[in-house]
Design an enzyme around this catalytic site. Structure first.
Site, PDB file in Angstrom:
ATOM      1  N   THR A   1     -19.773 -25.955  71.846  1.00 19.09           N
ATOM      2  CA  THR A   1     -20.722 -27.198  71.946  1.00 19.09           C
ATOM      3  C   THR A   1     -19.968 -28.175  72.418  1.00 19.09           C
ATOM      4  O   THR A   1     -20.534 -29.000  73.196  1.00 19.09           O
ATOM      5  CB  THR A   1     -21.204 -27.185  70.467  1.00 19.09           C
ATOM      6  OG1 THR A   1     -21.835 -26.072  69.849  1.00 19.09           O
ATOM      7  CG2 THR A   1     -22.144 -28.302  70.496  1.00 19.09           C
TER       8      THR A   1
ATOM      9  N   HIS B   1     -28.545 -27.379  66.744  1.00 21.32           N
ATOM     10  CA  HIS B   1     -28.041 -25.940  66.209  1.00 21.32           C
ATOM     11  C   HIS B   1     -29.222 -25.489  65.823  1.00 21.32           C
ATOM     12  O   HIS B   1     -29.027 -23.989  65.595  1.00 21.32           O
ATOM     13  CB  HIS B   1     -27.028 -26.138  65.136  1.00 21.32           C
ATOM     14  CG  HIS B   1     -25.880 -26.562  65.537  1.00 21.32           C
ATOM     15  ND1 HIS B   1     -24.985 -26.038  66.678  1.00 21.32           N
ATOM     16  CD2 HIS B   1     -24.786 -27.275  64.985  1.00 21.32           C
ATOM     17  CE1 HIS B   1     -24.002 -26.544  66.734  1.00 21.32           C
ATOM     18  NE2 HIS B   1     -23.803 -27.384  65.867  1.00 21.32           N
TER      19      HIS B   1
END
Length: 364
Positions: free
Chosen positions: A106, A169
């Site tokens: 990420t 997420h």
């Protein structure tokens, strides 16, 4: 326990919060009656207590502080943020959402996407004031769940210039239709070998929970009850979406990006509608982006070695209260072999293969 009823209750309470907030604003501006304002405060407090009770009734993984919401496991403080996003987030034309399970690249994807999209204003080479040299990638790209859970979603997101770049997420089935079904909003998804993801998640979590046993996290992953789990469902949702709408969802794999970072940055730029021009290609701007965002480059920056958040929002846009250095451990593939026995690896691989069966996607 009827989980679906609890989830409906949470959404209904959130709607009441919004209505209560609008009534309160109207009272303050038009009437200005202190007694009425006091009643509104009491109503809001009661609703907040109700919402807390509804969240606490959701299925729980107490060892990992997770709640199951709409079929996926999320950190308990994130539930109100997810509900707020589902009920009230309004994307703009050109918005880009970076999606991933936790600890799947990420940070790197945020840096690459930010550098690619902002290269007109901030050239990736020769700009000593480039934002990525002065701030952590998580301070450049806001994390939606935490932002909305803190009640700052609309305020912060509305202030961002277009096209906005944000991260989540949330699995695909949990995204609001305003994102998932929006032809004017693009999604870039990244996933990683679940074994490496799990090892990275364990090291990251131990920054604030040094007593967390790897075995607890491993068992949760195999059973589908770890953070963002079941992981196979998380991956499958975006995989299917990328196949159904490749113009709206780009599916990336961390290991492939490690093998060919420049090629993946070029692909990313095209997907985002900002392809490198012939002049940029000749000048090697894609390579400049890769160099600027390389793991070692970012890790060695002063802001990422000693900082705890240079953004005025600090940890609010972050995934949690972590110092910048915690986002840079090894940045490589295959570290799982130093933490798992062959039998553990086979067990997790088998769980993933079963969950992904028939999809056409595999980590092997």
């Amino acid at each position: 326990m009827n989980v679906q009823k609890h989830e409906v209750l949470i959404s209904a309470i959130h709607d009441k919060f919004k209505k209560a907030g609008r009534r309160r604003m109207k009272m303050d501006v038009v009437v200005g009656d202190e007694d009425d304002a006091g009643q509104q405060d009491a109503d809001a407090s009661a609703l907040e207590e109700c919402a807390g009770a509804a969240v606490s009734a959701l299925p729980i993984n107490p060892k990992l502080f997770l709640r199951r919401y709409q079929g996926t496991w999320v950190l308990e403080p994130w539930v109100p943020g997810i509900v707020a996003i589902q009920r009230g987030f309004a994307p703009r034309r050109g918005d880009v959402v970076l999606a991933s399970p936790p600890k799947c690249g990420t940070t790197w994807l945020k840096a690459l996407a930010f550098a690619t999209m902002a290269r007109g204003a901030h050239p990736p080479a020769g700009d000593p004031r480039h934002p990525l040299l002065r701030a952590n990638p998580h301070d450049c790209v806001p994390f939606m769940e935490r932002l909305f859970a803190a009640g700052l979603g609309s305020k912060v997101m509305d202030a961002l210039p277009s096209p906005r770049l944000m991260a989540t997420h949330m699995r695909h089935s949990v995204l609001p239709a305003s994102i998932a079904d929006n032809p004017d909003c693009k999604i870039v998804y990244i996933c990683r070998d679940p074994k490496d993801m799990l090892v990275s998640m364990w090291h990251f979590s131990r920054r604030i929970r040094p007593d967390l046993a790897f075995s607890d996290l491993f068992e949760a992953a195999c059973e589908g009850s770890c953070l963002s789990g079941p992981i196979w469902d998380h991956v499958l949702g975006y995989w299917n979406a990328s196949k159904a709408s490749p113009e709206r969802v780009l599916f990336l794999r961390y290991e492939e990006m490690l093998r060919d970072p420049v090629g993946n940055v070029v692909e990313l730029s095209r997907f985002l509608g900002r392809p490198f021009s012939p002049a940029e290609e000749e000048a090697g701007v894609a390579m400049d982006v890769v160099r600027l965002c390389s793991f070692q480059k970012l890790k060695d920056l002063e802001v990422n070695r000693t900082g705890s958040g240079s953004s005025p929002l600090g940890g609010v846009v972050r995934e949690g209260a972590f110092v910048n250095s915690s986002y840079f451990r090894r940045g490589e593939a295959g570290d799982w072999a130093n933490h798992m026995t062959p039998e553990m690896a086979r067990r997790l691989d088998a769980a993933m293969e079963e969950g992904l069966r028939g999809s056409g996607f595999s980590f092997s």
